[in-house]
Design a protein around this motif. Structure first.
Motif, PDB file in Angstrom:
ATOM      1  N   ILE A  23       0.844  -1.197   0.000  1.00 13.79           N
ATOM      2  CA  ILE A  23       0.000   0.000   0.000  1.00 13.79           C
ATOM      3  C   ILE A  23       0.878   1.244   0.000  1.00 13.79           C
ATOM      4  CG2 ILE A  23      -1.693   1.307   1.352  1.00 13.79           C
ATOM      5  CD1 ILE A  23      -2.812  -1.465   2.217  1.00 13.79           C
ATOM      6  N   HIS A  24       0.612   2.140  -0.979  1.00 14.74           N
ATOM      7  CA  HIS A  24       1.375   3.382  -1.117  1.00 14.74           C
ATOM      8  C   HIS A  24       0.677   4.573  -0.474  1.00 14.74           C
ATOM      9  CE1 HIS A  24       3.432   1.026  -4.210  1.00 14.74           C
ATOM     10  NE2 HIS A  24       4.423   1.892  -4.078  1.00 14.74           N
ATOM     11  N   VAL A  25      -0.663   4.608  -0.572  1.00 13.37           N
ATOM     12  CA  VAL A  25      -1.432   5.712   0.000  1.00 13.37           C
ATOM     13  C   VAL A  25      -2.606   5.143   0.794  1.00 13.37           C
ATOM     14  CG1 VAL A  25      -0.792   7.411  -1.768  1.00 13.37           C
ATOM     15  CG2 VAL A  25      -2.809   5.986  -2.115  1.00 13.37           C
ATOM     16  N   ILE A  26      -2.972   5.840   1.853  1.00 15.53           N
ATOM     17  CA  ILE A  26      -4.036   5.390   2.756  1.00 15.53           C
ATOM     18  C   ILE A  26      -5.344   5.123   2.004  1.00 15.53           C
ATOM     19  CG2 ILE A  26      -5.505   6.167   4.664  1.00 15.53           C
ATOM     20  CD1 ILE A  26      -2.795   5.138   5.615  1.00 15.53           C
ATOM     21  N   GLN A  27      -5.634   5.938   0.986  1.00 16.06           N
ATOM     22  CA  GLN A  27      -6.879   5.762   0.217  1.00 16.06           C
ATOM     23  C   GLN A  27      -6.984   4.346  -0.379  1.00 16.06           C
ATOM     24  OE1 GLN A  27      -9.712   7.112  -0.309  1.00 16.06           O
ATOM     25  NE2 GLN A  27      -9.464   9.134   0.573  1.00 16.06           N
ATOM     26  N   ASP A  28      -5.847   3.691  -0.616  1.00 13.62           N
ATOM     27  CA  ASP A  28      -5.868   2.330  -1.185  1.00 13.62           C
ATOM     28  C   ASP A  28      -6.579   1.325  -0.275  1.00 13.62           C
ATOM     29  OD1 ASP A  28      -4.468   3.275  -3.357  1.00 13.62           O
ATOM     30  OD2 ASP A  28      -2.545   2.377  -2.777  1.00 13.62           O
ATOM     31  N   LEU A  29      -6.687   1.631   1.018  1.00 14.47           N
ATOM     32  CA  LEU A  29      -7.328   0.701   1.947  1.00 14.47           C
ATOM     33  C   LEU A  29      -8.799   0.490   1.603  1.00 14.47           C
ATOM     34  CD1 LEU A  29      -5.914   1.948   5.376  1.00 14.47           C
ATOM     35  CD2 LEU A  29      -5.059   0.092   3.948  1.00 14.47           C
ATOM     36  N   VAL A  30      -9.422   1.504   1.045  1.00 19.32           N
ATOM     37  CA  VAL A  30     -10.846   1.429   0.727  1.00 19.32           C
ATOM     38  C   VAL A  30     -11.117   0.346  -0.318  1.00 19.32           C
ATOM     39  CG1 VAL A  30     -12.840   2.733  -0.134  1.00 19.32           C
ATOM     40  CG2 VAL A  30     -11.160   3.855   1.338  1.00 19.32           C
ATOM     41  N   SER A  31     -10.218   0.190  -1.270  1.00 26.16           N
ATOM     42  CA  SER A  31     -10.431  -0.795  -2.341  1.00 26.16           C
ATOM     43  C   SER A  31      -9.686  -2.114  -2.102  1.00 26.16           C
ATOM     44  CB  SER A  31     -10.001  -0.197  -3.686  1.00 26.16           C
ATOM     45  OG  SER A  31      -8.643   0.192  -3.627  1.00 26.16           O
ATOM     46  N   GLN A  69     -10.408   9.991   7.592  1.00 28.70           N
ATOM     47  CA  GLN A  69     -11.563   9.730   6.727  1.00 28.70           C
ATOM     48  C   GLN A  69     -11.635   8.251   6.341  1.00 28.70           C
ATOM     49  OE1 GLN A  69      -9.300  12.121   6.546  1.00 28.70           O
ATOM     50  NE2 GLN A  69     -10.038  13.943   5.505  1.00 28.70           N
ATOM     51  N   VAL A  70     -10.507   7.675   5.997  1.00 32.33           N
ATOM     52  CA  VAL A  70     -10.483   6.273   5.577  1.00 32.33           C
ATOM     53  C   VAL A  70     -10.801   5.355   6.762  1.00 32.33           C
ATOM     54  CG1 VAL A  70      -9.015   4.412   4.697  1.00 32.33           C
ATOM     55  CG2 VAL A  70      -8.979   6.666   3.598  1.00 32.33           C
ATOM     56  N   VAL A  71     -10.240   5.640   7.922  1.00 35.74           N
ATOM     57  CA  VAL A  71     -10.523   4.827   9.105  1.00 35.74           C
ATOM     58  C   VAL A  71     -12.017   4.891   9.433  1.00 35.74           C
ATOM     59  CG1 VAL A  71     -10.114   4.658  11.607  1.00 35.74           C
ATOM     60  CG2 VAL A  71      -8.189   4.895  10.043  1.00 35.74           C
ATOM     61  N   SER A  72     -12.625   6.053   9.249  1.00 33.40           N
ATOM     62  CA  SER A  72     -14.066   6.191   9.483  1.00 33.40           C
ATOM     63  C   SER A  72     -14.887   5.363   8.496  1.00 33.40           C
ATOM     64  CB  SER A  72     -14.487   7.657   9.384  1.00 33.40           C
ATOM     65  OG  SER A  72     -13.938   8.378  10.456  1.00 33.40           O
ATOM     66  N   GLN A  73     -14.355   5.159   7.302  1.00 39.65           N
ATOM     67  CA  GLN A  73     -15.044   4.321   6.318  1.00 39.65           C
ATOM     68  C   GLN A  73     -14.906   2.838   6.660  1.00 39.65           C
ATOM     69  OE1 GLN A  73     -13.135   6.652   2.846  1.00 39.65           O
ATOM     70  NE2 GLN A  73     -14.852   5.558   1.925  1.00 39.65           N
ATOM     71  N   LEU A  74     -13.806   2.464   7.308  1.00 36.56           N
ATOM     72  CA  LEU A  74     -13.507   1.059   7.572  1.00 36.56           C
ATOM     73  C   LEU A  74     -14.045   0.552   8.909  1.00 36.56           C
ATOM     74  CD1 LEU A  74      -9.767   1.006   6.448  1.00 36.56           C
ATOM     75  CD2 LEU A  74     -11.747   0.214   5.131  1.00 36.56           C
ATOM     76  N   LEU A  75     -14.017   1.402   9.930  1.00 41.37           N
ATOM     77  CA  LEU A  75     -14.362   0.970  11.284  1.00 41.37           C
ATOM     78  C   LEU A  75     -15.689   1.559  11.747  1.00 41.37           C
ATOM     79  CD1 LEU A  75     -10.926   1.382  13.106  1.00 41.37           C
ATOM     80  CD2 LEU A  75     -11.837  -0.653  11.976  1.00 41.37           C
ATOM     81  N   GLN A  76     -16.481   0.752  12.413  1.00 38.87           N
ATOM     82  CA  GLN A  76     -17.754   1.212  12.960  1.00 38.87           C
ATOM     83  C   GLN A  76     -17.532   2.256  14.049  1.00 38.87           C
ATOM     84  OE1 GLN A  76     -20.820   0.361  11.819  1.00 38.87           O
ATOM     85  NE2 GLN A  76     -21.702   1.835  13.263  1.00 38.87           N
ATOM     86  N   HIS A  77     -16.497   2.054  14.862  1.00 40.16           N
ATOM     87  CA  HIS A  77     -16.201   2.976  15.959  1.00 40.16           C
ATOM     88  C   HIS A  77     -14.727   3.402  15.898  1.00 40.16           C
ATOM     89  CE1 HIS A  77     -20.064   2.371  17.919  1.00 40.16           C
ATOM     90  NE2 HIS A  77     -19.934   1.080  17.677  1.00 40.16           N
ATOM     91  N   PRO A  78     -14.372   4.270  14.955  1.00 43.78           N
ATOM     92  CA  PRO A  78     -12.969   4.678  14.829  1.00 43.78           C
ATOM     93  C   PRO A  78     -12.426   5.351  16.087  1.00 43.78           C
ATOM     94  CG  PRO A  78     -14.379   6.071  13.468  1.00 43.78           C
ATOM     95  CD  PRO A  78     -15.232   4.952  13.982  1.00 43.78           C
ATOM     96  N   GLU A  79     -13.314   5.961  16.865  1.00 41.87           N
ATOM     97  CA  GLU A  79     -12.868   6.639  18.091  1.00 41.87           C
ATOM     98  C   GLU A  79     -12.350   5.642  19.125  1.00 41.87           C
ATOM     99  OE1 GLU A  79     -17.185   5.577  18.770  1.00 41.87           O
ATOM    100  OE2 GLU A  79     -16.013   6.294  17.071  1.00 41.87           O
ATOM    101  N   ASN A  80     -12.653   4.359  18.963  1.00 44.65           N
ATOM    102  CA  ASN A  80     -12.181   3.336  19.901  1.00 44.65           C
ATOM    103  C   ASN A  80     -10.912   2.622  19.436  1.00 44.65           C
ATOM    104  OD1 ASN A  80     -14.227   3.859  21.715  1.00 44.65           O
ATOM    105  ND2 ASN A  80     -15.607   2.360  20.802  1.00 44.65           N
ATOM    106  N   LEU A  81     -10.336   3.105  18.362  1.00 42.15           N
ATOM    107  CA  LEU A  81      -9.113   2.488  17.845  1.00 42.15           C
ATOM    108  C   LEU A  81      -8.044   2.490  18.936  1.00 42.15           C
ATOM    109  CD1 LEU A  81      -8.035   1.212  15.254  1.00 42.15           C
ATOM    110  CD2 LEU A  81      -7.284   3.478  14.527  1.00 42.15           C
ATOM    111  N   ALA A  82      -7.560   1.307  19.298  1.00 47.03           N
ATOM    112  CA  ALA A  82      -6.624   1.161  20.411  1.00 47.03           C
ATOM    113  C   ALA A  82      -5.227   0.717  19.971  1.00 47.03           C
ATOM    114  CB  ALA A  82      -7.173   0.157  21.424  1.00 47.03           C
ATOM    115  N   TRP A  83      -5.106   0.123  18.786  1.00 49.36           N
ATOM    116  CA  TRP A  83      -3.818  -0.402  18.339  1.00 49.36           C
ATOM    117  C   TRP A  83      -3.647  -0.080  16.863  1.00 49.36           C
ATOM    118  CZ3 TRP A  83      -2.288  -6.252  19.165  1.00 49.36           C
ATOM    119  CH2 TRP A  83      -1.010  -6.482  18.661  1.00 49.36           C
TER     120      TRP A  83
END
Length: 192
Positions: A23-31, A69-83
């Motif tokens: 992965i080169h850019v974070i946006q790639d995680l979406v696809s 923005q990408v983490v918000s698309q991937l995770l239901q609760h991005p605010e709880n990201l712990a690791w």
């Protein structure tokens, strides 16, 4: 699923794993499809992952543009990201976006290209950060590297995969007194 149920189950959830994906850019995680482990990651009705761990290690990321923005698309609760595992990428600094995840307790940044020791000061705002890795970055060669980190991040209990001992804390405090000058307040002088 209630917030309480989420908090009780997601800690045991496997990570959302994008390691070794070139992965080169974070946006790639979406696809990109995450790696599958022994246990699948659970998803909400909206299709978002119910996990508190995001692994992005062993990729070729050189910045974290659009991370929130990408983490918000991937995770239901991005605010709880712990690791967050960002080890073995091409990051040259600690992006301030990482400091917006107040539940972050584990952050792996080893094997990157971070070259300014002062970058770690940004992490001091993370109240739950307990485990941090930075070895394998150019800053590791700086004199007083371990002591500097422990002085500036006193809540860390594991640093570079080693437990932080009372002796480490004492050494860091002595190092701080010998190497970090206190900031002096400006003294106004009356002009006659």
């Amino acid at each position: 699923m209630s917030k309480r149920d989420y908090m009780n189950t997601s800690v045991q959830e496997p990570p959302l794993d994008y390691s070794f994906k070139s992965i080169h850019v974070i946006q790639d995680l979406v696809s990109e499809e995450p790696r599958t482990g022994l246990r699948p990651v659970k998803h909400s009705k909206s299709g978002k992952s119910l996990t508190q761990s995001l692994w992005l290690n062993n990729n070729v990321l050189n910045d974290l543009k659009d991370f929130s923005q990408v983490v918000s698309q991937l995770l239901q609760h991005p605010e709880n990201l712990a690791w967050i595992d960002l080890s073995f990428n091409d990051l040259t600094s600690i992006d301030p976006v990482l400091t917006t995840f107040f539940n972050l307790s584990v952050l792996y940044l080893h094997g990157n290209s971070i070259h300014r020791l002062g970058e770690i000061n940004k992490l001091s705002v993370l109240p739950r950060l307990r485990s941090l890795t930075l070895h394998g970055n150019p800053i590791e060669e700086e004199k007083g590297y371990r002591q500097y980190v422990l002085c500036n991040l006193p809540r860390i209990t594991t640093f570079d995969f080693s437990g932080v001992t009372k002796a480490d804390r004492t050494t860091a405090e002595v190092w701080k007194r010998m190497n970090i000058k206190p900031k002096k307040g400006r003294v106004k002088q009356d002009v006659l």
